[in-house]
Design a protein around this motif. Structure first.
Motif, PDB file in Angstrom:
ATOM      1  N   ALA A 190       3.362  -3.181  -4.339  1.00 13.15           N
ATOM      2  CA  ALA A 190       4.680  -2.668  -3.939  1.00 13.15           C
ATOM      3  C   ALA A 190       4.900  -1.248  -4.454  1.00 13.15           C
ATOM      4  CB  ALA A 190       5.788  -3.592  -4.446  1.00 13.15           C
ATOM      5  N   LYS A 191       4.525  -1.004  -5.707  1.00 12.70           N
ATOM      6  CA  LYS A 191       4.723   0.335  -6.284  1.00 12.70           C
ATOM      7  C   LYS A 191       3.885   1.369  -5.549  1.00 12.70           C
ATOM      8  CE  LYS A 191       4.252  -1.107 -10.687  1.00 12.70           C
ATOM      9  NZ  LYS A 191       4.202  -1.050 -12.160  1.00 12.70           N
ATOM     10  N   THR A 192       2.673   1.008  -5.164  1.00 10.36           N
ATOM     11  CA  THR A 192       1.786   1.939  -4.457  1.00 10.36           C
ATOM     12  C   THR A 192       2.263   2.188  -3.030  1.00 10.36           C
ATOM     13  OG1 THR A 192      -0.100   1.230  -5.784  1.00 10.36           O
ATOM     14  CG2 THR A 192      -0.595   2.317  -3.700  1.00 10.36           C
ATOM     15  N   LYS A 193       2.612   1.131  -2.316  1.00  9.48           N
ATOM     16  CA  LYS A 193       2.959   1.249  -0.894  1.00  9.48           C
ATOM     17  C   LYS A 193       4.362   1.804  -0.671  1.00  9.48           C
ATOM     18  CE  LYS A 193       3.135  -1.442   3.395  1.00  9.48           C
ATOM     19  NZ  LYS A 193       2.227  -0.769   4.282  1.00  9.48           N
ATOM     20  N   ASP A 242      12.152  -2.744 -13.370  1.00  4.88           N
ATOM     21  CA  ASP A 242      12.245  -1.280 -13.385  1.00  4.88           C
ATOM     22  C   ASP A 242      10.822  -0.730 -13.255  1.00  4.88           C
ATOM     23  OD1 ASP A 242      12.512   1.415 -13.938  1.00  4.88           O
ATOM     24  OD2 ASP A 242      13.679   1.114 -15.769  1.00  4.88           O
ATOM     25  N   CYS A 243      10.556  -0.054 -12.160  1.00  7.79           N
ATOM     26  CA  CYS A 243       9.199   0.430 -11.892  1.00  7.79           C
ATOM     27  C   CYS A 243       8.741   1.533 -12.850  1.00  7.79           C
ATOM     28  CB  CYS A 243       9.090   0.922 -10.453  1.00  7.79           C
ATOM     29  SG  CYS A 243       9.239  -0.421  -9.267  1.00  7.79           S
ATOM     30  N   SER A 244       9.662   2.102 -13.595  1.00  9.51           N
ATOM     31  CA  SER A 244       9.259   3.137 -14.547  1.00  9.51           C
ATOM     32  C   SER A 244       8.738   2.508 -15.853  1.00  9.51           C
ATOM     33  CB  SER A 244      10.414   4.088 -14.839  1.00  9.51           C
ATOM     34  OG  SER A 244      11.463   3.388 -15.509  1.00  9.51           O
ATOM     35  N   GLY A 296      -2.161 -16.941  -1.968  1.00  9.57           N
ATOM     36  CA  GLY A 296      -0.717 -16.881  -1.911  1.00  9.57           C
ATOM     37  C   GLY A 296      -0.236 -15.941  -0.828  1.00  9.57           C
ATOM     38  N   PHE A 297       1.065 -15.732  -0.808  1.00 14.40           N
ATOM     39  CA  PHE A 297       1.659 -14.772   0.122  1.00 14.40           C
ATOM     40  C   PHE A 297       2.778 -14.039  -0.594  1.00 14.40           C
ATOM     41  CE2 PHE A 297       4.314 -18.502   0.686  1.00 14.40           C
ATOM     42  CZ  PHE A 297       5.582 -17.978   0.784  1.00 14.40           C
ATOM     43  N   MET A 298       3.116 -12.869  -0.074  1.00 16.24           N
ATOM     44  CA  MET A 298       4.231 -12.082  -0.600  1.00 16.24           C
ATOM     45  C   MET A 298       4.935 -11.396   0.550  1.00 16.24           C
ATOM     46  SD  MET A 298       3.094 -10.346  -4.164  1.00 16.24           S
ATOM     47  CE  MET A 298       2.682 -11.374  -5.558  1.00 16.24           C
ATOM     48  N   SER A 299       6.230 -11.211   0.372  1.00 17.30           N
ATOM     49  CA  SER A 299       6.999 -10.407   1.314  1.00 17.30           C
ATOM     50  C   SER A 299       7.586  -9.228   0.555  1.00 17.30           C
ATOM     51  CB  SER A 299       8.113 -11.234   1.966  1.00 17.30           C
ATOM     52  OG  SER A 299       9.065 -11.650   1.010  1.00 17.30           O
ATOM     53  N   PHE A 300       7.689  -8.121   1.263  1.00 16.82           N
ATOM     54  CA  PHE A 300       8.211  -6.879   0.692  1.00 16.82           C
ATOM     55  C   PHE A 300       9.230  -6.312   1.673  1.00 16.82           C
ATOM     56  CE2 PHE A 300       3.783  -7.396  -0.564  1.00 16.82           C
ATOM     57  CZ  PHE A 300       3.838  -7.263  -1.941  1.00 16.82           C
ATOM     58  N   ILE A 301      10.503  -6.283   1.264  1.00 18.98           N
ATOM     59  CA  ILE A 301      11.558  -5.788   2.145  1.00 18.98           C
ATOM     60  C   ILE A 301      12.333  -4.699   1.417  1.00 18.98           C
ATOM     61  CG2 ILE A 301      13.645  -6.395   3.432  1.00 18.98           C
ATOM     62  CD1 ILE A 301      12.507  -9.268   3.609  1.00 18.98           C
ATOM     63  N   GLU A 302      12.353  -3.523   2.026  1.00 19.89           N
ATOM     64  CA  GLU A 302      13.119  -2.417   1.454  1.00 19.89           C
ATOM     65  C   GLU A 302      14.592  -2.678   1.764  1.00 19.89           C
ATOM     66  OE1 GLU A 302      10.726   1.572   1.509  1.00 19.89           O
ATOM     67  OE2 GLU A 302      10.323   0.517   3.398  1.00 19.89           O
ATOM     68  N   THR A 303      15.362  -3.007   0.722  1.00 13.88           N
ATOM     69  CA  THR A 303      16.762  -3.374   0.907  1.00 13.88           C
ATOM     70  C   THR A 303      17.710  -2.195   0.758  1.00 13.88           C
ATOM     71  OG1 THR A 303      16.962  -3.994  -1.416  1.00 13.88           O
ATOM     72  CG2 THR A 303      16.367  -5.745   0.143  1.00 13.88           C
ATOM     73  N   ALA A 304      17.280  -1.181   0.079  1.00 10.75           N
ATOM     74  CA  ALA A 304      18.087   0.026  -0.142  1.00 10.75           C
ATOM     75  C   ALA A 304      17.128   1.145  -0.521  1.00 10.75           C
ATOM     76  CB  ALA A 304      19.106  -0.201  -1.254  1.00 10.75           C
ATOM     77  N   THR A 305      17.647   2.334  -0.600  1.00 11.04           N
ATOM     78  CA  THR A 305      16.810   3.449  -1.006  1.00 11.04           C
ATOM     79  C   THR A 305      16.213   3.159  -2.375  1.00 11.04           C
ATOM     80  OG1 THR A 305      18.221   4.965   0.218  1.00 11.04           O
ATOM     81  CG2 THR A 305      16.766   5.941  -1.432  1.00 11.04           C
ATOM     82  N   SER A 306      14.913   3.185  -2.462  1.00 11.46           N
ATOM     83  CA  SER A 306      14.165   2.999  -3.714  1.00 11.46           C
ATOM     84  C   SER A 306      14.242   1.587  -4.298  1.00 11.46           C
ATOM     85  CB  SER A 306      14.612   4.014  -4.774  1.00 11.46           C
ATOM     86  OG  SER A 306      14.392   5.316  -4.305  1.00 11.46           O
ATOM     87  N   LYS A 343       6.707   2.871  -3.321  1.00 10.95           N
ATOM     88  CA  LYS A 343       7.164   3.800  -4.359  1.00 10.95           C
ATOM     89  C   LYS A 343       8.639   3.578  -4.741  1.00 10.95           C
ATOM     90  CE  LYS A 343       3.575   7.116  -3.323  1.00 10.95           C
ATOM     91  NZ  LYS A 343       2.627   6.053  -3.269  1.00 10.95           N
ATOM     92  N   PRO A 344       9.018   2.330  -4.999  1.00  5.77           N
ATOM     93  CA  PRO A 344      10.419   2.048  -5.349  1.00  5.77           C
ATOM     94  C   PRO A 344      10.719   2.381  -6.808  1.00  5.77           C
ATOM     95  CG  PRO A 344       9.172   0.039  -5.499  1.00  5.77           C
ATOM     96  CD  PRO A 344       8.215   1.103  -5.004  1.00  5.77           C
ATOM     97  N   GLN A 345      12.005   2.516  -7.093  1.00  9.74           N
ATOM     98  CA  GLN A 345      12.447   2.634  -8.480  1.00  9.74           C
ATOM     99  C   GLN A 345      12.648   1.255  -9.083  1.00  9.74           C
ATOM    100  OE1 GLN A 345      15.969   5.086  -8.473  1.00  9.74           O
ATOM    101  NE2 GLN A 345      14.848   6.915  -7.862  1.00  9.74           N
ATOM    102  N   LYS A 346      13.046   0.298  -8.219  1.00  2.52           N
ATOM    103  CA  LYS A 346      13.301  -1.075  -8.679  1.00  2.52           C
ATOM    104  C   LYS A 346      12.714  -2.068  -7.687  1.00  2.52           C
ATOM    105  CE  LYS A 346      17.607   0.045 -10.993  1.00  2.52           C
ATOM    106  NZ  LYS A 346      19.037  -0.144 -11.042  1.00  2.52           N
ATOM    107  N   ILE A 347      12.304  -3.204  -8.230  1.00  5.13           N
ATOM    108  CA  ILE A 347      11.865  -4.333  -7.425  1.00  5.13           C
ATOM    109  C   ILE A 347      12.744  -5.514  -7.814  1.00  5.13           C
ATOM    110  CG2 ILE A 347       9.963  -5.921  -6.899  1.00  5.13           C
ATOM    111  CD1 ILE A 347       8.028  -3.591  -7.545  1.00  5.13           C
ATOM    112  N   THR A 348      13.272  -6.197  -6.820  1.00 14.45           N
ATOM    113  CA  THR A 348      14.158  -7.319  -7.073  1.00 14.45           C
ATOM    114  C   THR A 348      13.576  -8.599  -6.481  1.00 14.45           C
ATOM    115  OG1 THR A 348      15.416  -6.890  -5.045  1.00 14.45           O
ATOM    116  CG2 THR A 348      16.218  -5.852  -7.076  1.00 14.45           C
TER     117      THR A 348
END
Length: 158
Positions: A101-104, A153-155, A62-72, A106-111
């Protein structure tokens, strides 16, 4: 199960774009279904460092994309190799992406956003701990389609 994430090469992007075709309603996710999305996916400058191929046992699954859209906040997109869909592999694949995503980042949320008709994917996202957000309409694939935003919620311990 161990998954490897590596930046997507041009050759890999072309293979996915032109050779991954989904059955029935899921053909909505064929890269060639939307010329604008296809052009962006094939343009290395637009794809940048956002897109990764996901391998298991040295095979692209598969493939995945990871885009930081806002702080955290990291927005993800994903696609599983067509012949692997519908076989109960999605949750493990998704969790691997969430862990990456959480490791690379360190977001608070993933959407993420998903077409409302894709009940199979929504079920997997909910099992992984995503909650439904707002519904919205989006122009894509030559028409106007309803999507739903989802948030993780990454927590949480999922």
């Amino acid at each position: 199960m161990t998954y490897d994430f590596t930046k997507m090469s041009q050759k890999q992007a072309e293979d996915i774009a032109f050779n991954w075709h989904y059955d029935g309603d899921y053909s909505f996710y064929d890269m060639e279904a939307d010329q604008e999305d296809l052009a962006e996916f094939l343009d290395a400058n637009k794809r940048r460092d956002y897109y990764y191929v996901v391998k298991r046992k040295n095979e692209i699954i598969g493939f995945m994309s990871f885009i930081e859209t806002a702080t955290s906040i990291v927005d993800i997109g994903l696609g599983m190799k067509p012949e692997l869909t519908g076989h109960g592999l999605g949750l493990d694949f998704l969790r691997a992406g969430l862990n990456y995503a959480k490791t690379k980042y360190k977001p608070q949320k993933i959407t993420l956003s998903v077409a409302i008709f894709n009940k199979r994917a929504i079920k997997v996202y909910k099992k992984a701990g995503f909650v439904e957000g707002r519904a919205f309409m989006q122009n894509t694939n030559g028409g106007l389609f309803e999507f739903i935003s989802m948030e993780y919620d990454c927590s949480s311990s999922n």
